[in-house]
Design a protein around this motif. Structure first.
Motif, PDB file in Angstrom:
ATOM      1  N   SER A 115       0.824  -1.213   0.000  1.00  0.00           N
ATOM      2  CA  SER A 115       0.000   0.000   0.000  1.00  0.00           C
ATOM      3  C   SER A 115       0.856   1.260   0.000  1.00  0.00           C
ATOM      4  CB  SER A 115      -0.914   0.023   1.224  1.00  0.00           C
ATOM      5  OG  SER A 115      -1.790  -1.058   1.132  1.00  0.00           O
ATOM      6  N   GLU A 116       2.087   1.136   0.482  1.00  0.00           N
ATOM      7  CA  GLU A 116       3.002   2.290   0.532  1.00  0.00           C
ATOM      8  C   GLU A 116       3.705   2.508  -0.807  1.00  0.00           C
ATOM      9  OE1 GLU A 116       4.111   3.355   4.253  1.00  0.00           O
ATOM     10  OE2 GLU A 116       1.995   2.841   4.022  1.00  0.00           O
ATOM     11  N   THR A 117       3.452   1.652  -1.797  1.00  0.00           N
ATOM     12  CA  THR A 117       4.152   1.728  -3.083  1.00  0.00           C
ATOM     13  C   THR A 117       3.216   2.284  -4.158  1.00  0.00           C
ATOM     14  OG1 THR A 117       3.449  -0.428  -3.919  1.00  0.00           O
ATOM     15  CG2 THR A 117       5.371  -0.406  -2.447  1.00  0.00           C
ATOM     16  N   ARG A 151     -10.586  -7.849   6.035  1.00  0.00           N
ATOM     17  CA  ARG A 151      -9.407  -7.320   6.732  1.00  0.00           C
ATOM     18  C   ARG A 151      -8.522  -6.527   5.783  1.00  0.00           C
ATOM     19  NH1 ARG A 151      -6.190 -11.373  10.528  1.00  0.00           N
ATOM     20  NH2 ARG A 151      -4.894  -9.511  10.599  1.00  0.00           N
ATOM     21  N   VAL A 152      -8.293  -7.086   4.585  1.00  0.00           N
ATOM     22  CA  VAL A 152      -7.437  -6.405   3.594  1.00  0.00           C
ATOM     23  C   VAL A 152      -8.091  -5.088   3.156  1.00  0.00           C
ATOM     24  CG1 VAL A 152      -6.587  -6.577   1.220  1.00  0.00           C
ATOM     25  CG2 VAL A 152      -6.232  -8.473   2.805  1.00  0.00           C
ATOM     26  N   ARG A 153      -9.396  -5.130   2.953  1.00  0.00           N
ATOM     27  CA  ARG A 153     -10.137  -3.936   2.491  1.00  0.00           C
ATOM     28  C   ARG A 153      -9.897  -2.733   3.404  1.00  0.00           C
ATOM     29  NH1 ARG A 153     -11.184  -2.222  -1.790  1.00  0.00           N
ATOM     30  NH2 ARG A 153      -9.559  -1.056  -0.775  1.00  0.00           N
ATOM     31  N   LYS A 154      -9.880  -3.024   4.727  1.00  0.00           N
ATOM     32  CA  LYS A 154      -9.720  -1.928   5.705  1.00  0.00           C
ATOM     33  C   LYS A 154      -8.303  -1.359   5.697  1.00  0.00           C
ATOM     34  CE  LYS A 154     -13.143  -3.485   9.062  1.00  0.00           C
ATOM     35  NZ  LYS A 154     -13.086  -4.939   9.080  1.00  0.00           N
ATOM     36  N   LEU A 155      -7.342  -2.130   5.162  1.00  0.00           N
ATOM     37  CA  LEU A 155      -5.934  -1.752   5.261  1.00  0.00           C
ATOM     38  C   LEU A 155      -5.433  -0.889   4.121  1.00  0.00           C
ATOM     39  CD1 LEU A 155      -4.084  -5.084   6.143  1.00  0.00           C
ATOM     40  CD2 LEU A 155      -4.343  -3.052   7.573  1.00  0.00           C
ATOM     41  N   THR A 156      -6.151  -0.858   3.020  1.00  0.00           N
ATOM     42  CA  THR A 156      -5.566  -0.269   1.801  1.00  0.00           C
ATOM     43  C   THR A 156      -6.578   0.531   0.988  1.00  0.00           C
ATOM     44  OG1 THR A 156      -4.321  -0.781  -0.216  1.00  0.00           O
ATOM     45  CG2 THR A 156      -5.979  -2.397   0.439  1.00  0.00           C
ATOM     46  N   ASP A 157      -6.053   1.545   0.278  1.00  0.00           N
ATOM     47  CA  ASP A 157      -6.889   2.295  -0.670  1.00  0.00           C
ATOM     48  C   ASP A 157      -6.777   1.706  -2.071  1.00  0.00           C
ATOM     49  OD1 ASP A 157      -7.520   4.082   1.313  1.00  0.00           O
ATOM     50  OD2 ASP A 157      -5.827   5.419   0.848  1.00  0.00           O
ATOM     51  N   LYS A 158      -5.845   0.751  -2.260  1.00  0.00           N
ATOM     52  CA  LYS A 158      -5.669   0.151  -3.602  1.00  0.00           C
ATOM     53  C   LYS A 158      -6.875  -0.728  -3.921  1.00  0.00           C
ATOM     54  CE  LYS A 158      -1.108   1.201  -3.629  1.00  0.00           C
ATOM     55  NZ  LYS A 158      -0.560   2.291  -4.452  1.00  0.00           N
ATOM     56  N   PRO A 159      -7.262  -0.802  -5.205  1.00  0.00           N
ATOM     57  CA  PRO A 159      -8.335  -1.732  -5.578  1.00  0.00           C
ATOM     58  C   PRO A 159      -7.940  -3.173  -5.260  1.00  0.00           C
ATOM     59  CG  PRO A 159      -7.841  -0.220  -7.380  1.00  0.00           C
ATOM     60  CD  PRO A 159      -6.770  -0.025  -6.354  1.00  0.00           C
ATOM     61  N   ALA A 183     -14.611  -6.605  -1.778  1.00  0.00           N
ATOM     62  CA  ALA A 183     -13.714  -6.747  -2.943  1.00  0.00           C
ATOM     63  C   ALA A 183     -14.174  -5.792  -4.049  1.00  0.00           C
ATOM     64  CB  ALA A 183     -13.743  -8.185  -3.456  1.00  0.00           C
ATOM     65  N   ASP A 184     -13.208  -5.200  -4.765  1.00  0.00           N
ATOM     66  CA  ASP A 184     -13.543  -4.305  -5.880  1.00  0.00           C
ATOM     67  C   ASP A 184     -13.777  -5.083  -7.157  1.00  0.00           C
ATOM     68  OD1 ASP A 184     -13.048  -1.578  -4.647  1.00  0.00           O
ATOM     69  OD2 ASP A 184     -11.202  -2.651  -4.162  1.00  0.00           O
ATOM     70  N   ALA A 185     -13.208  -6.295  -7.242  1.00  0.00           N
ATOM     71  CA  ALA A 185     -13.354  -7.137  -8.439  1.00  0.00           C
ATOM     72  C   ALA A 185     -13.007  -8.568  -8.042  1.00  0.00           C
ATOM     73  CB  ALA A 185     -12.403  -6.667  -9.547  1.00  0.00           C
ATOM     74  N   VAL A 186     -13.420  -9.513  -8.866  1.00  0.00           N
ATOM     75  CA  VAL A 186     -12.944 -10.893  -8.695  1.00  0.00           C
ATOM     76  C   VAL A 186     -12.256 -11.308  -9.989  1.00  0.00           C
ATOM     77  CG1 VAL A 186     -14.560 -11.723  -6.917  1.00  0.00           C
ATOM     78  CG2 VAL A 186     -15.234 -11.804  -9.335  1.00  0.00           C
ATOM     79  N   SER A 187     -11.267 -12.192  -9.864  1.00  0.00           N
ATOM     80  CA  SER A 187     -10.652 -12.758 -11.062  1.00  0.00           C
ATOM     81  C   SER A 187     -10.751 -14.273 -10.938  1.00  0.00           C
ATOM     82  CB  SER A 187      -9.197 -12.301 -11.204  1.00  0.00           C
ATOM     83  OG  SER A 187      -8.436 -12.651 -10.075  1.00  0.00           O
ATOM     84  N   LEU A 188     -10.902 -14.933 -12.074  1.00  0.00           N
ATOM     85  CA  LEU A 188     -11.038 -16.390 -12.077  1.00  0.00           C
ATOM     86  C   LEU A 188     -10.814 -16.900 -13.503  1.00  0.00           C
ATOM     87  CD1 LEU A 188     -14.755 -17.426 -12.178  1.00  0.00           C
ATOM     88  CD2 LEU A 188     -14.178 -15.038 -11.852  1.00  0.00           C
ATOM     89  N   ILE A 189     -10.207 -18.126 -13.638  1.00  0.00           N
ATOM     90  CA  ILE A 189     -10.006 -19.107 -12.593  1.00  0.00           C
ATOM     91  C   ILE A 189      -8.514 -19.296 -12.331  1.00  0.00           C
ATOM     92  CG2 ILE A 189     -12.114 -20.404 -13.053  1.00  0.00           C
ATOM     93  CD1 ILE A 189     -10.477 -22.457 -14.598  1.00  0.00           C
TER      94      ILE A 189
END
Ligand SMILES: Cc1cc2nc3c(=O)[nH]c(=O)nc-3n(C[C@H](O)[C@H](O)[C@H](O)COP(=O)(O)O)c2cc1C
Length: 300
Positions: A115-117, A151-159, A183-189
């Motif tokens: 997130s810092e990058t 948990r990840v969602r709360k930690l970062t502004d990145k999608p 989640a902003d998107a899902v990828s699969l598979i």
């Protein structure tokens, strides 16, 4: 060339074709084409500390595809940030960092550092074994996926893209859990569990016994899963699995994907990505934008 730009969760891709995690090596691909040519590049799964990967043999050919059990060998997030990420960002590439971990805490620690990058997007590889659940993959349990995503969602502004495993009872249910958790998107598979046995020795071909099946053999499975997930969630769906040509990529877009990732094809043909982008351009030119059903972002 027609305008194939897409907006994926607020990030502008110059075309809807990205490199899939684990199949793009920045320095190697750069020998064949400008790494800034694909819409985005997803880098190899990165963990907090370096992971050594599995013993060899790690890959095996199959009809219409391959098995791999590389075991997410990577140099750890600090070396990734100062190495591959820096290299790609200096060249203006839109980078998706594929994140791996053996615990939710480990994923979170990696995400905090990323997130810092200036990485553009994060893709959570939830196919990793969860040590706290006896080694069962995060991605098979809707609660584990929901908790990790939240948990990840709360930690970062990145999608945040959650990359779904096909080795589940109902992939739509897991996709919905990711969406509900932010989640902003899902990828699969991701790859399907597979195995080969050497009939002379009677032993498994891969040292890890089983591996992940990818390539054209999985494409119809992947298209069906993308189709079903795209009907279920409102967030963008990034489709992959066996894309070898622009026509294959078009199938995923028609199934409801907003963009695609290409993996195994690039291992077979280092120029697969630029070729697929060109071929997709021809396919798209043959249809009007309005005919592309299900695309959540549209073209341009
Ligand atoms: C050698 C190899 C390494 C891979 N490494 C990763 C990885 O690090 N993280 C991940 O989420 N998926 C990984 N994958 C899965 C691919 O990104 C992709 O989801 C899968 O192979 C299906 O697409 P394909 O048929 O175009 O390869 C890997 C696949 C292969 C073949």
């Amino acid at each position: 060339m027609i305008d194939m730009r897409v907006d994926i969760c607020g990030v502008k891709w110059k075309n809807p074709v990205a490199a899939a995690a684990g199949t793009f090596v920045a320095a190697e691909s750069g020998k064949y084409y400008d790494p800034n040519l694909p819409g985005a590049v997803t880098t190899k799964g990165v963990s907090l500390a370096p992971w050594p990967g599995n013993p060899t043999p790690r890959v095996a050919e199959t009809y219409g595809g391959m098995l791999n059990a590389v075991g997410l060998e990577n140099p750890g997030v600090d070396a990734y940030i100062s190495g591959e990420l820096k290299y790609l960002k200096e060249r203006g590439v839109t980078v998706i960092a594929n994140v791996a971990g053996h615990s939710a805490d480990e994923y979170c620690a990696v995400v905090r550092k990323l997130s810092e990058t200036d990485v553009d997007m994060l893709e959570l590889n939830v196919s990793c074994p969860n040590v706290a659940a006896g080694g069962m993959a995060f991605g098979v349990d809707r609660n584990a996926v929901g908790e990790l995503t939240g948990r990840v969602r709360k930690l970062t502004d990145k999608p945040v893209i959650v990359k779904l495993s096909p080795n589940v009872t109902d992939i739509c249910d897991i996709a919905a859990a990711a969406e509900d958790a932010g989640a902003d998107a899902v990828s699969l598979i991701n790859t399907l569990v597979g195995m080969r046995i050497d009939i002379r020795s009677g032993k498994p071909v891969l040292a890890n016994v089983t591996g992940g099946l990818s390539g054209p053999a999985v494409k119809p499975v992947a298209v069906a899963m993308v189709y079903r997930v795209a009907k279920r969630v409102r967030i963008p769906v990034i489709g992959m699995g066996g894309i070898m040509t622009g026509a294959d990529a078009m199938e995923f877009l028609l199934a409801g994907a907003s963009a695609v990732e290409v993996g195994t094809a690039a291992l077979l043909d280092p120029n697969a990505l630029p070729r697929i982008i060109e071929e997709l351009d021809v396919c798209v030119a043959g249809r009007s934008a309005a005919q592309i059903h299900g695309s959540k972002t549209g073209w341009g």
